[in-house]
Design an enzyme around this catalytic site. Structure first.
Site, PDB file in Angstrom:
ATOM      1  N   LYS A  50      -3.893-114.318   7.849  1.00  3.79           N
ATOM      2  CA  LYS A  50      -2.425-114.852   7.981  1.00  3.79           C
ATOM      3  C   LYS A  50      -2.535-116.377   7.512  1.00  3.79           C
ATOM      4  O   LYS A  50      -1.738-116.615   6.564  1.00  3.79           O
ATOM      5  CB  LYS A  50      -1.785-114.998   9.118  1.00  3.79           C
ATOM      6  CG  LYS A  50      -0.325-114.910   9.347  1.00  3.79           C
ATOM      7  CD  LYS A  50       0.195-115.078  10.296  1.00  3.79           C
ATOM      8  CE  LYS A  50       0.317-113.764  11.247  1.00  3.79           C
ATOM      9  NZ  LYS A  50       1.089-112.578  10.782  1.00  3.79           N
ATOM     10  N   ARG A 120       1.846-117.816  16.067  1.00  6.67           N
ATOM     11  CA  ARG A 120       1.596-116.421  15.775  1.00  6.67           C
ATOM     12  C   ARG A 120      -0.033-116.612  15.666  1.00  6.67           C
ATOM     13  O   ARG A 120      -0.596-117.601  15.386  1.00  6.67           O
ATOM     14  CB  ARG A 120       1.967-115.853  14.458  1.00  6.67           C
ATOM     15  CG  ARG A 120       3.599-115.287  14.400  1.00  6.67           C
ATOM     16  CD  ARG A 120       3.800-114.784  13.074  1.00  6.67           C
ATOM     17  NE  ARG A 120       5.173-114.164  12.992  1.00  6.67           N
ATOM     18  CZ  ARG A 120       6.411-114.852  12.451  1.00  6.67           C
ATOM     19  NH1 ARG A 120       6.010-116.161  12.043  1.00  6.67           N
ATOM     20  NH2 ARG A 120       7.339-114.181  12.531  1.00  6.67           N
ATOM     21  N   GLY A 129      -0.580-106.313  15.763  1.00  5.28           N
ATOM     22  CA  GLY A 129      -0.002-105.807  17.140  1.00  5.28           C
ATOM     23  C   GLY A 129      -0.992-106.168  18.405  1.00  5.28           C
ATOM     24  O   GLY A 129      -0.579-105.966  19.374  1.00  5.28           O
ATOM     25  N   MET A 131      -2.620-108.997  19.221  1.00  6.04           N
ATOM     26  CA  MET A 131      -2.390-110.474  19.923  1.00  6.04           C
ATOM     27  C   MET A 131      -0.975-110.803  19.858  1.00  6.04           C
ATOM     28  O   MET A 131       0.046-110.024  19.522  1.00  6.04           O
ATOM     29  CB  MET A 131      -3.522-111.295  19.205  1.00  6.04           C
ATOM     30  CG  MET A 131      -4.971-111.148  19.274  1.00  6.04           C
ATOM     31  SD  MET A 131      -6.064-112.377  18.485  1.00  6.04           S
ATOM     32  CE  MET A 131      -5.810-111.666  16.809  1.00  6.04           C
ATOM     33  N   ARG A 376      -1.080-109.624   3.094  1.00  6.21           N
ATOM     34  CA  ARG A 376      -2.055-109.374   3.538  1.00  6.21           C
ATOM     35  C   ARG A 376      -2.302-107.844   2.457  1.00  6.21           C
ATOM     36  O   ARG A 376      -1.648-107.218   2.493  1.00  6.21           O
ATOM     37  CB  ARG A 376      -2.474-108.982   5.084  1.00  6.21           C
ATOM     38  CG  ARG A 376      -1.643-108.079   5.632  1.00  6.21           C
ATOM     39  CD  ARG A 376      -1.716-108.249   7.018  1.00  6.21           C
ATOM     40  NE  ARG A 376      -0.840-107.236   7.690  1.00  6.21           N
ATOM     41  CZ  ARG A 376      -0.435-107.181   9.016  1.00  6.21           C
ATOM     42  NH1 ARG A 376      -1.258-108.094   9.842  1.00  6.21           N
ATOM     43  NH2 ARG A 376       0.289-106.496   9.656  1.00  6.21           N
ATOM     44  N   HIS A 492     -27.080 -79.971  19.566  1.00 12.18           N
ATOM     45  CA  HIS A 492     -27.087 -78.628  18.788  1.00 12.18           C
ATOM     46  C   HIS A 492     -25.652 -78.440  18.384  1.00 12.18           C
ATOM     47  O   HIS A 492     -25.415 -77.885  17.053  1.00 12.18           O
ATOM     48  CB  HIS A 492     -27.663 -77.418  19.607  1.00 12.18           C
ATOM     49  CG  HIS A 492     -27.703 -76.336  18.692  1.00 12.18           C
ATOM     50  ND1 HIS A 492     -26.253 -75.401  18.872  1.00 12.18           N
ATOM     51  CD2 HIS A 492     -28.538 -75.709  18.256  1.00 12.18           C
ATOM     52  CE1 HIS A 492     -26.599 -74.256  18.164  1.00 12.18           C
ATOM     53  NE2 HIS A 492     -27.787 -74.359  17.725  1.00 12.18           N
ATOM     54  N   ARG A 598     -33.469 -75.269   7.627  1.00 10.22           N
ATOM     55  CA  ARG A 598     -33.918 -75.085   8.989  1.00 10.22           C
ATOM     56  C   ARG A 598     -34.025 -73.480   9.209  1.00 10.22           C
ATOM     57  O   ARG A 598     -33.192 -72.770   9.313  1.00 10.22           O
ATOM     58  CB  ARG A 598     -33.104 -75.456  10.153  1.00 10.22           C
ATOM     59  CG  ARG A 598     -32.997 -77.147  10.110  1.00 10.22           C
ATOM     60  CD  ARG A 598     -31.897 -77.818  10.841  1.00 10.22           C
ATOM     61  NE  ARG A 598     -30.686 -77.599   9.863  1.00 10.22           N
ATOM     62  CZ  ARG A 598     -29.442 -78.489  10.335  1.00 10.22           C
ATOM     63  NH1 ARG A 598     -29.729 -79.429  10.903  1.00 10.22           N
ATOM     64  NH2 ARG A 598     -28.547 -78.115   9.319  1.00 10.22           N
ATOM     65  N   ARG A 654     -38.163 -76.381   5.877  1.00 12.14           N
ATOM     66  CA  ARG A 654     -38.837 -76.595   7.051  1.00 12.14           C
ATOM     67  C   ARG A 654     -39.283 -75.533   7.683  1.00 12.14           C
ATOM     68  O   ARG A 654     -38.680 -74.571   7.997  1.00 12.14           O
ATOM     69  CB  ARG A 654     -38.121 -77.594   8.034  1.00 12.14           C
ATOM     70  CG  ARG A 654     -38.663 -77.951   9.117  1.00 12.14           C
ATOM     71  CD  ARG A 654     -37.826 -78.809  10.298  1.00 12.14           C
ATOM     72  NE  ARG A 654     -36.999 -78.078  10.946  1.00 12.14           N
ATOM     73  CZ  ARG A 654     -35.952 -78.447  11.608  1.00 12.14           C
ATOM     74  NH1 ARG A 654     -35.906 -79.771  11.937  1.00 12.14           N
ATOM     75  NH2 ARG A 654     -35.323 -77.689  12.401  1.00 12.14           N
ATOM     76  N   GLU A 782     -41.166 -87.912  12.393  1.00 11.78           N
ATOM     77  CA  GLU A 782     -40.293 -87.925  13.287  1.00 11.78           C
ATOM     78  C   GLU A 782     -40.858 -88.418  14.612  1.00 11.78           C
ATOM     79  O   GLU A 782     -40.178 -88.186  15.598  1.00 11.78           O
ATOM     80  CB  GLU A 782     -39.664 -86.462  13.692  1.00 11.78           C
ATOM     81  CG  GLU A 782     -40.607 -85.440  13.578  1.00 11.78           C
ATOM     82  CD  GLU A 782     -39.799 -84.020  13.231  1.00 11.78           C
ATOM     83  OE1 GLU A 782     -38.595 -83.820  13.636  1.00 11.78           O
ATOM     84  OE2 GLU A 782     -40.549 -83.178  12.781  1.00 11.78           O
ATOM     85  N   SER A 801     -40.318 -86.770   4.836  1.00 14.42           N
ATOM     86  CA  SER A 801     -38.753 -86.800   5.053  1.00 14.42           C
ATOM     87  C   SER A 801     -38.764 -87.158   6.610  1.00 14.42           C
ATOM     88  O   SER A 801     -39.169 -86.728   7.395  1.00 14.42           O
ATOM     89  CB  SER A 801     -38.168 -85.538   4.951  1.00 14.42           C
ATOM     90  OG  SER A 801     -36.724 -85.632   5.078  1.00 14.42           O
ATOM     91  N   GLY A 803     -37.135 -87.451   9.914  1.00 15.97           N
ATOM     92  CA  GLY A 803     -36.373 -86.730  10.693  1.00 15.97           C
ATOM     93  C   GLY A 803     -35.786 -87.680  11.895  1.00 15.97           C
ATOM     94  O   GLY A 803     -36.210 -87.901  12.753  1.00 15.97           O
ATOM     95  N   THR A 804     -34.868 -88.381  11.464  1.00 15.61           N
ATOM     96  CA  THR A 804     -34.642 -89.560  12.343  1.00 15.61           C
ATOM     97  C   THR A 804     -33.643 -89.252  13.718  1.00 15.61           C
ATOM     98  O   THR A 804     -33.679 -90.029  14.523  1.00 15.61           O
ATOM     99  CB  THR A 804     -33.246 -90.476  11.694  1.00 15.61           C
ATOM    100  OG1 THR A 804     -32.516 -89.651  10.796  1.00 15.61           O
ATOM    101  CG2 THR A 804     -34.257 -91.367  10.472  1.00 15.61           C
ATOM    102  N   CYS A 868     -33.610 -86.832   6.693  1.00  9.09           N
ATOM    103  CA  CYS A 868     -32.811 -85.471   6.794  1.00  9.09           C
ATOM    104  C   CYS A 868     -32.285 -85.412   8.195  1.00  9.09           C
ATOM    105  O   CYS A 868     -31.634 -84.394   8.561  1.00  9.09           O
ATOM    106  CB  CYS A 868     -33.917 -84.306   6.323  1.00  9.09           C
ATOM    107  SG  CYS A 868     -35.134 -84.109   7.589  1.00  9.09           S
ATOM    108  N   TYR A 888     -33.784 -90.466  -1.436  1.00  8.89           N
ATOM    109  CA  TYR A 888     -32.753 -89.713  -1.192  1.00  8.89           C
ATOM    110  C   TYR A 888     -32.405 -89.699   0.219  1.00  8.89           C
ATOM    111  O   TYR A 888     -33.249 -90.032   1.044  1.00  8.89           O
ATOM    112  CB  TYR A 888     -32.816 -88.399  -1.851  1.00  8.89           C
ATOM    113  CG  TYR A 888     -34.065 -87.375  -1.097  1.00  8.89           C
ATOM    114  CD1 TYR A 888     -33.469 -86.806   0.134  1.00  8.89           C
ATOM    115  CD2 TYR A 888     -35.353 -87.433  -1.414  1.00  8.89           C
ATOM    116  CE1 TYR A 888     -34.512 -85.930   0.872  1.00  8.89           C
ATOM    117  CE2 TYR A 888     -36.261 -86.524  -0.654  1.00  8.89           C
ATOM    118  CZ  TYR A 888     -35.798 -85.809   0.348  1.00  8.89           C
ATOM    119  OH  TYR A 888     -36.716 -85.061   1.228  1.00  8.89           O
TER     120      TYR A 888
END
Length: 916
Positions: A50, A120, A129, A131, A376, A492, A598, A654, A782, A801, A803-804, A868, A888
């Protein structure tokens, strides 16, 4: 114009312990007004949004009431030094206040010619809104008479004074607004008044006496009469509101750091409540819902800012066209204040071109003169953001790269799924995790079979489960949405629902599900099977009854912007797809291949599950192979269809991953039913299920361990893949290069054993078909050990790949299905910056990924590396993958556009840290 939300009295949390901030001898106050300013728009970190924009408008020569900004550095000092101010601040404030008085020709606190101000907040990120604000500051029992005399309008003066008492008491003194509303309502009732505008100056004078009495009763002290005391009280309240619960919650939801602090803006008052030639309003330079290029907003004659947001009076349309479209009989600003409207139109065009973005403007008209109180960048829907970005680029205000950076990738979810109408009434009965976006209404069912049956009858259902298992896949496919009481964002239910593009709310722990009794209980209310509920997978809310929906619509601007994004991104985007429907959706949303198929999801269809169970129950290899022979043509047909749909694009398949016990029935009744269908003894089935049960199946007999123990399973799957590749290639005329992926590898030895079986099968199929196969064999990374030994594994693995989901689980030692119970506490308390199953833990899991990439490519220079896990559709995680030099990302089909845009923004320099 102040925008305030309804406020309840809350205990303000103490901020994290900060180091002492030195006062130094710096500049704490920046002035603006009279066509010049000490600040500019690029100083948002110091002046807040502001303050920086007020300075910029003043420098542009626009009509801005003069004032000054107390910097965010003062806020940091205030909290680091036991809520005290720098020694130099008072003198700087007094000097700036005197300058405002000089410009306006008034004196702050003067009994005859008083300067009145607004106070303000103004953080560097817009927090509408959240503060506190105080208007009309400087009024007291003496200055109100001076204001009445100078304006010639006693009613206006007393109306302004009562507003100040109400607002200041609420914000600064803690005497809540309802005290004053009660007194006002009683006064109206006694005098048969309906509207506030019915009250005379004498009425307001009487109420002011009552207001001050109520303040003294509640606060224990008289209402302050010294304007300087009022000012410092308001400044302290604004700084204090940085730590109110509303602001804390908003910052958490929008990832705004607590350390940023807020600035305080003190500005000469201009009055929209000085009669019929005065007004106050809000305008957008483009429609924030649709993005259409036309002035959009509302205003009120003879009002102050809070009247618009309070809803006491119905606002009027700004333009005559908007009035006609709305069917309103009240005059537009264009008609009743034509000079001010013309000036507003001039300024809105100027500001939009100057800022090169849609602007949200706040203004007041005082006796015919327009004053600008704020500008803004306006908040907007995803639909509007796309249209505005594309049109601004077409108008040459920004270039295409800037347009790509203007749209939040995560907001695209709004465009890809049905959502609840903004006008719909919500009766929330529970809240869980927003596991898969979109909204759905349907009848409650508690089993997958019920869902499938009712779907076949043409009815819409919501599948309600404590938690889902792979056996529920047919019911999940049939349902409009899925609701579970357990499980997290990567459970899942969540993973499968996102893949299907279905709404899902998981981990709604306040719900009680009685499957046998056919009831769902929430908040003391019980819902029976067949009753309707609605789930909002974008917010995690569970709602009673049917709720009106808005269907998604992909505009032409969507395709245009995504096309621009594709032209600049480096990172490829694939989809996780297990079925032909998934693959078609992936292609429709622009996926460049399948990054994860899968295969186990293909086994749960009714005609296949029996053959799978026969295979599991077999005591010897010959019987297992006989059962697998039944599955081979089914798997081959699945892969042929996938390869044909993807038409030469890469497909990563896989091998079987989940524990075998997941394919067996549970419970005596189900076991008896399956045993009868299979023609086996129920006792034997029970014993086999017990043999396969594990204390911790996610770390048990699964993944590559199954392929090593039962190599015939991997051989059958490899044969199905290679035979399908040959068949699809012959049909389409396009070469099919399948990528066979081995899950849960911890050692190179495991991988080499399984790869040898796959290679042998490829050679067998080549000889049988008389065709040369082109394929790759790689692995999922993984487990932390696999990441650390990536160089060794890459000597034989042709691609990686990550598998995180499992890599996060095994790095943290946290079960992802149970994590929802406590991770929200961790993130709320700042122990973790985000749920690591939603956004990659860049310093822990991310470091393992970087090690895996570096060591893997050291051994195999052109090693292809992707991701993946569900992180592939999270914008911050996509940006991290770009920085980590992955090739990728792969995500659910409905998140492919999000990943494409996030990858482009990463290529344009938007970092993972900035998106987190």
């Amino acid at each position: 114009m102040a925008r305030k939300t309804a406020k309840t009295k809350v205990k303000r949390r103490k901020p994290a312990k900060a180091a002492k901030v030195s006062a130094g001898t710096g500049q704490w106050v920046y002035s603006f007004g009279d066509g010049k300013a000490q600040g500019r728009s690029g100083m948002k970190d110091l002046l807040g949004g502001k303050g920086a924009n007020l300075a910029e408008m003043a420098n542009l020569g626009l009509p801005v009431p003069p004032g000054f900004t107390i910097t965010t550095a003062v806020c940091a000092y205030y909290y680091a030094n036991e809520k005290t101010y720098p020694a130099a601040l008072k003198a700087q404030v007094e000097k700036a206040l005197a300058q405002v008085g000089k410009i306006t020709g008034k004196v702050f606190g003067d009994a005859k010619n008083p300067l009145l101000v607004s106070v303000r907040s103004g953080a560097r990120a817009s927090m509408p809104g959240m503060m506190d604000t105080v208007l009309n500051l400087g009024l007291n029992d003496k200055t109100v008479e001076a204001l009445a005399a100078k304006s010639g309008d006693k009613r206006f003066a007393y109306d302004s004074y009562r507003r100040f008492i109400t607002m200041y008491s609420d914000v600064v003194l803690g005497v809540e607004h309802h005290h004053f509303e009660d007194l006002l309502d009683r006064h109206k009732d006694r005098n048969n008044y309906t509207l506030d505008t019915d009250l005379t100056a004498d009425d307001w004078a009487q109420l002011i006496v009552q207001y001050k009495q109520r303040v003294e009763e509640e606060h224990g002290k008289p209402f302050p009469q010294d304007p300087h005391d009022q000012l410092w009280g308001a400044i302290g309240a604004v700084f204090g509101s940085w730590m109110n619960q509303r602001a804390i919650t908003y910052r958490r939801l929008h990832n705004i750091p607590e350390s940023w602090g807020t600035a305080v803006n003190v500005q000469a008052m201009v009055f929209g409540n000085m009669g019929e030639s005065s007004a106050t309003g809000v305008a957008f330079t483009r429609n924030p819902s649709t993005g259409e290029k036309k002035l959009y907003g509302e205003f009120l004659i003879n009002a102050q800012g809070e009247d618009v947001v309070a809803g006491i009076r119905t606002p009027q349309e700004i333009s005559e066209q908007a009035r006609i479209e709305a069917g309103s009989e009240k005059p537009s600003m264009e008609k009743c204040l034509p000079k001010a409207f013309a000036e507003l139109r001039r300024i809105y065009n100027l500001l939009e071109r100057h800022y090169r973005d849609m602007q949200d403007l706040e203004f007041t008209v005082e006796q015919g003169k327009l004053w600008m109180l704020q500008t803004r960048s306006g908040k907007r829907t995803a639909k509007a953001a796309l249209r505005i970005a594309v049109e601004l680029a077409n108008e040459k205000l920004i270039d295409k790269k800037e347009a790509v950076l203007r749209v939040d990738p995560a907001s695209l979810d709004q465009l890809l799924h049905p959502t609840i109408s903004p006008m719909a009434h919500r009766t929330v009965i529970a809240t869980g995790l927003p596991a898969s976006p979109g909204a759905a209404t349907g009848e409650i069912v508690f089993t997958a079979d019920e869902a499938a049956q009712l779907k076949a009858d043409g009815r819409k259902v919501i599948l309600v489960r404590v938690e889902t298992s792979p056996e529920d896949i047919h019911g999940m496919h049939a349902a409009e949405g899925i609701l579970t009481t357990r499980g997290g964002m990567t459970s899942h239910a969540a993973v499968v629902a996102r893949g299907m593009g279905k709404p899902c709310v998981s981990g709604a722990g306040a719900l009680r599900v009685d499957i046998h009794g056919g009831t769902l209980t929430a908040g003391g209310k019980t819902f029976k099977k067949g009753e309707h509920i609605t789930i909002d997978g974008s917010t995690g809310q569970v709602l009673a009854g049917k709720v009106e929906m808005v269907e998604p619509q992909l505009s032409g601007e969507f395709a245009t912007l995504i096309g621009w994004a594709d032209s600049v991104r480096r990172l490829g985007v694939r989809a996780n797809a297990d079925t032909p429907n998934d693959a078609r959706a992936a292609v429709r949303f622009g996926a460049e291949g399948i990054g994860l198929c899968r295969t186990e999801h293909m086994f749960f269809e009714a005609e296949r599950i029996q053959a799978v169970r026969e295979m599991i129950l077999a005591d010897e290899e010959e019987r297992r192979r006989a059962a697998l022979a039944k599955l081979l043509p089914m798997q081959r047909a699945d892969f042929v269809e996938l390869f044909e749909i993807m038409a030469g694009k890469p497909v990563t398949i896989r091998l079987l991953d989940p524990p075998l016990h997941e394919f067996l029935p549970h419970g005596e009744a189900e076991i008896a039913e399956v045993a009868q269908a299979m023609g086996v003894d129920a006792k034997r089935l029970t014993e086999r299920a017990a043999d396969l049960s594990e204390f911790n199946p996610m770390l048990g007999f699964r993944g590559c361990r199954i392929a090593i123990a039962y190599p015939e399973i991997a051989e059958m799957q490899a044969r199905a893949i290679f035979e399908a590749a040959a068949e699809a290639g012959a049909k389409t005329g396009k070469p099919v290069v399948p990528e066979v992926m081995v899950p849960l590898i911890a050692t190179r030895a495991e991988f080499d054993v399984i790869k040898a079986r796959i290679d042998a099968m490829a050679q067998a199929v080549e000889q049988e078909k008389g065709a040369k196969l082109d394929y790759q064999v790689g692995t999922m990374i993984e487990l932390p050990r696999a990441a650390l030994l990536a160089g060794e594994i890459a000597e034989t693995a042709e691609f990686f790949s990550f598998g995180t989901n499992d890599l996060t689980q095994t790095t943290y030692g946290i079960s992802r299905d149970d994590a929802a119970r406590f991770l929200s506490i961790y993130t709320a308390r700042g122990i973790l910056p985000a749920d690591p199953f939603v956004s990659i833990d860049q310093v822990g899991v991310g470091e393992l990924m970087k090690i895996g990439v570096e060591r893997g490519r050291k051994a195999r220079k052109k090693l292809k590396v992707g991701i993946c896990g569900e992180h592939g559709g999270d914008p911050a995680s996509v940006a991290f993958c770009h920085e980590a030099k992955l090739d990728y990302v792969s995500c659910s089909p409905f998140r492919v556009p999000i990943a494409r845009l996030a990858a482009a923004q990463a290529a344009l320099g938007k970092s993972a840290a900035s998106q987190a």
